[in-house]
Design an enzyme around this catalytic site. Structure first.
Site, PDB file in Angstrom:
ATOM      1  N   GLY A 248      69.727  65.975  60.987  1.00  0.00           N
ATOM      2  CA  GLY A 248      68.802  65.295  61.324  1.00  0.00           C
ATOM      3  C   GLY A 248      68.337  66.309  62.604  1.00  0.00           C
ATOM      4  O   GLY A 248      66.800  65.973  62.724  1.00  0.00           O
ATOM      5  N   GLU A 290      75.830  68.647  59.591  1.00  0.00           N
ATOM      6  CA  GLU A 290      75.599  68.694  57.938  1.00  0.00           C
ATOM      7  C   GLU A 290      74.009  67.907  57.671  1.00  0.00           C
ATOM      8  O   GLU A 290      73.491  67.136  57.550  1.00  0.00           O
ATOM      9  CB  GLU A 290      76.517  66.966  57.412  1.00  0.00           C
ATOM     10  CG  GLU A 290      75.795  66.069  57.814  1.00  0.00           C
ATOM     11  CD  GLU A 290      77.111  64.621  57.796  1.00  0.00           C
ATOM     12  OE1 GLU A 290      78.680  64.969  57.390  1.00  0.00           O
ATOM     13  OE2 GLU A 290      76.668  63.599  57.935  1.00  0.00           O
ATOM     14  N   GLY A 292      70.600  68.420  55.787  1.00  0.00           N
ATOM     15  CA  GLY A 292      70.092  68.268  54.193  1.00  0.00           C
ATOM     16  C   GLY A 292      68.499  68.733  54.933  1.00  0.00           C
ATOM     17  O   GLY A 292      67.845  69.522  54.042  1.00  0.00           O
ATOM     18  N   ARG A 293      67.976  67.803  55.131  1.00  0.00           N
ATOM     19  CA  ARG A 293      66.401  68.374  55.316  1.00  0.00           C
ATOM     20  C   ARG A 293      66.016  69.696  55.719  1.00  0.00           C
ATOM     21  O   ARG A 293      64.897  70.092  55.165  1.00  0.00           O
ATOM     22  CB  ARG A 293      65.868  67.126  56.095  1.00  0.00           C
ATOM     23  CG  ARG A 293      64.074  67.754  55.997  1.00  0.00           C
ATOM     24  CD  ARG A 293      63.821  66.321  57.614  1.00  0.00           C
ATOM     25  NE  ARG A 293      64.222  65.047  57.865  1.00  0.00           N
ATOM     26  CZ  ARG A 293      64.034  64.399  57.284  1.00  0.00           C
ATOM     27  NH1 ARG A 293      62.604  64.165  56.423  1.00  0.00           N
ATOM     28  NH2 ARG A 293      64.348  62.590  57.112  1.00  0.00           N
ATOM     29  N   ARG A 330      57.941  58.082  50.982  1.00  0.00           N
ATOM     30  CA  ARG A 330      58.220  58.273  51.722  1.00  0.00           C
ATOM     31  C   ARG A 330      56.772  58.409  52.841  1.00  0.00           C
ATOM     32  O   ARG A 330      56.911  57.127  54.146  1.00  0.00           O
ATOM     33  CB  ARG A 330      58.020  60.141  52.066  1.00  0.00           C
ATOM     34  CG  ARG A 330      59.913  59.972  51.851  1.00  0.00           C
ATOM     35  CD  ARG A 330      60.181  62.010  52.349  1.00  0.00           C
ATOM     36  NE  ARG A 330      60.707  61.738  53.436  1.00  0.00           N
ATOM     37  CZ  ARG A 330      59.304  61.928  54.959  1.00  0.00           C
ATOM     38  NH1 ARG A 330      58.472  62.649  54.224  1.00  0.00           N
ATOM     39  NH2 ARG A 330      59.667  61.654  56.273  1.00  0.00           N
ATOM     40  N   TYR A 334      57.730  54.895  55.650  1.00  0.00           N
ATOM     41  CA  TYR A 334      58.641  55.607  56.634  1.00  0.00           C
ATOM     42  C   TYR A 334      56.868  55.585  57.544  1.00  0.00           C
ATOM     43  O   TYR A 334      56.744  55.920  58.313  1.00  0.00           O
ATOM     44  CB  TYR A 334      59.171  56.766  56.694  1.00  0.00           C
ATOM     45  CG  TYR A 334      59.430  57.032  56.179  1.00  0.00           C
ATOM     46  CD1 TYR A 334      61.047  55.303  56.036  1.00  0.00           C
ATOM     47  CD2 TYR A 334      60.726  58.152  55.616  1.00  0.00           C
ATOM     48  CE1 TYR A 334      62.515  55.516  55.395  1.00  0.00           C
ATOM     49  CE2 TYR A 334      62.098  57.924  54.417  1.00  0.00           C
ATOM     50  CZ  TYR A 334      63.228  56.452  54.596  1.00  0.00           C
ATOM     51  OH  TYR A 334      64.173  56.895  54.062  1.00  0.00           O
ATOM     52  N   CYS A 361      49.168  51.178  40.469  1.00  0.00           N
ATOM     53  CA  CYS A 361      48.340  50.110  40.992  1.00  0.00           C
ATOM     54  C   CYS A 361      49.184  48.903  42.190  1.00  0.00           C
ATOM     55  O   CYS A 361      49.755  47.759  42.219  1.00  0.00           O
ATOM     56  CB  CYS A 361      48.732  48.662  39.580  1.00  0.00           C
ATOM     57  SG  CYS A 361      47.245  47.194  39.844  1.00  0.00           S
ATOM     58  N   GLU A 362      48.932  49.555  43.467  1.00  0.00           N
ATOM     59  CA  GLU A 362      49.562  48.915  44.034  1.00  0.00           C
ATOM     60  C   GLU A 362      48.755  49.801  45.909  1.00  0.00           C
ATOM     61  O   GLU A 362      48.279  50.596  45.738  1.00  0.00           O
ATOM     62  CB  GLU A 362      50.948  49.871  44.870  1.00  0.00           C
ATOM     63  CG  GLU A 362      51.631  49.813  45.795  1.00  0.00           C
ATOM     64  CD  GLU A 362      52.157  48.127  45.917  1.00  0.00           C
ATOM     65  OE1 GLU A 362      52.653  47.026  46.228  1.00  0.00           O
ATOM     66  OE2 GLU A 362      52.800  47.780  44.533  1.00  0.00           O
ATOM     67  N   TYR A 390      63.977  64.608  50.309  1.00  0.00           N
ATOM     68  CA  TYR A 390      63.856  63.340  50.070  1.00  0.00           C
ATOM     69  C   TYR A 390      62.252  63.068  48.675  1.00  0.00           C
ATOM     70  O   TYR A 390      61.511  61.362  49.652  1.00  0.00           O
ATOM     71  CB  TYR A 390      63.591  61.624  50.865  1.00  0.00           C
ATOM     72  CG  TYR A 390      64.737  62.563  52.136  1.00  0.00           C
ATOM     73  CD1 TYR A 390      65.635  61.860  51.889  1.00  0.00           C
ATOM     74  CD2 TYR A 390      64.746  63.219  53.359  1.00  0.00           C
ATOM     75  CE1 TYR A 390      66.625  62.001  52.426  1.00  0.00           C
ATOM     76  CE2 TYR A 390      65.989  63.027  54.132  1.00  0.00           C
ATOM     77  CZ  TYR A 390      67.120  62.577  53.139  1.00  0.00           C
ATOM     78  OH  TYR A 390      68.156  63.329  53.912  1.00  0.00           O
TER      79      TYR A 390
END
Length: 431
Positions: A248, A290, A292-293, A330, A334, A361-362, A390
């Protein structure tokens, strides 16, 4: 520039990992994921060195592969001597496909399927991070059927809010992950695990969330975990060998984000942990992390071709690109912030306010809103920085758009590591 692997060339183009992004776009097409191998290796080495420096060589640094899962990342992780955690049979299959050592793999997940569990047992992974009572019982039975004793950690919820986006908070009491300490259920969880003859309980695990830029959420979680370790020792006469504090550590997506290093954060955490362990009269456990990012985010960039610069007089501007939420969801999920550059005219000032709009189309298909950008024209290459985590791992086929290719660059040398999907690829499993 935001990170040291992003530069402006004499011709005005943007360079990433030593490669001209305009040339990459011309060679491989867009949208295009680009990863900087040298930066990934540097991040792994920085992470591993800090863990060994403060927590010893027994503390295996783990790569949280949900951030970016592909064959190439496991090859690099294997070369750099780190472990990994996986959260699905697919991630495990990918790691094993390149010979990643199974004894360095931990299997996470709040609802591992029976197929997941049996596949992992058959491949002799190093450990399971068990999420709940039902998984505990099933795993014990399946290990027993194989006449083996499987090492495990138990995932707990320490009740910590790290003050990041609610969607990426995973350590609170009201969470789908783990068993809560606060409710008293965690103690029963440990007791049940100790009764499982085919499971070897090594320790406990928590993960409180993402994008954390200081030590306090980690040390708060550690304090709760260590207090729980004391309770277990006193009531069950059992001492945990390992405590995994998850990942994190925050990554700099924009200029306003602070610059932090893993060495700085782990040093501060270590100092606090030494005091806490001593105060509680515990033998110091092996602490695991651990990341990741941290390992891959700033080693990634996504390139798009601009189709239009759209001005709504008196309201706002839009830069329209040939990708969007299918390759990077993302912002839609978020409201994640990004920094964008005009890769074709990187020497221009970023003095225009605009939103970057995807092609779907969103109405929510955006990379960001009201961002400071450079002037854009049709055909320019728009580069979104810090997309190594991600993005590819969360990509979809929304609107039937094929997934982009991925290219690795290393000090100016490029190679294709994931092919661009075709329309035929989208249909290949349909009958």
């Amino acid at each position: 520039m935001l990170h040291d692997n992003i530069k402006v060339l004499e011709n005005g183009h943007l360079a990433f990992g030593g490669s001209d992004v305009v040339e990459l776009a011309e060679k491989y097409g867009t949208p295009l994921y680009v990863t900087d191998e040298a930066k990934i290796r540097s991040n792994f080495r920085e992470y591993k060195a800090a863990v060994e420096k403060y927590f010893g060589k027994e503390s295996l640094p783990l790569y949280a592969s949900k951030a970016l899962c592909c064959k190439e990342i496991y090859r690099i992780a294997k070369d750099e001597g780190v472990g990994t955690d996986v959260v699905s049979g697919g991630e495990l299959y990918t790691a094993l496909s390149v010979g990643f050592p199974s004894e360095k793999i931990y299997f996470h997940g709040n609802n591992k399927t029976e197929a997941d569990i049996n596949y992992a047992l058959d491949n002799n992974i190093g450990g399971f991070v068990v999420d709940n009572f039902d998984e505990l019982v099933y795993l014990n039975a399946q290990a027993g059927g194989r006449n083996k004793v499987q090492p495990i950690l138990l995932r707990l919820s320490p009740g910590i809010d790290p003050h990041t986006h609610r969607a990426v908070v995973t350590g609170s009491v009201d969470s789908k992950f783990g068993v809560a300490i606060e409710t008293g259920q965690a103690l029963e969880f440990v007791k049940t695990a100790l009764e499982c003859k085919n499971l070897q309980l090594e320790g406990i695990h928590c993960h409180i969330g993402s994008q954390i830029f200081d030590k306090f959420p980690f040390t708060d979680a550690a304090r709760i975990m260590l207090d729980f370790a004391v309770e277990v020792k006193n009531k069950l006469d059992f001492t945990f060998k390992k405590i995994n504090l998850g990942g994190g550590i925050g990554v700099r997506y924009t200029e306003k984000h602070p610059v932090v290093t893993v060495d700085e954060i782990l040093r501060e955490i270590k100092n606090e942990l030494d005091i806490m362990v001593s105060e509680r009269g515990l033998e110091s456990p092996i602490f695991l992390f651990e990341m990741g990012r941290f390992c891959v985010a700033n080693a990634g960039m996504t390139l798009y071709t601009v189709g239009a610069f759209k001005q709504i007089t008196g309201y706002k501007n839009y830069v329209c690109i040939d990708g969007g939420m299918p390759d990077n969801p993302r912002y839609a999920l978020y409201e994640s912030e990004y920094t964008v550059y005009n890769g074709s005219k990187a020497n221009l000032p970023r003095n225009i306010t605009a939103s970057v709009a995807g092609r779907c189309c969103e109405s929510g298909d955006l990379i960001g809103e009201d961002m400071q950008v450079q002037e854009f024209s049709r055909g320019d290459i728009l580069a979104v920085a810090v997309t190594g985590a991600y993005n590819y791992s969360m990509a979809s086929h929304y609107n039937r758009i094929p997934k982009p290719a991925m290219v690795s660059v290393n000090n100016g040398v490029d190679k294709l590591i994931i092919k661009r999907e075709t329309y035929e690829d989208i249909l290949k499993n349909e009958i």
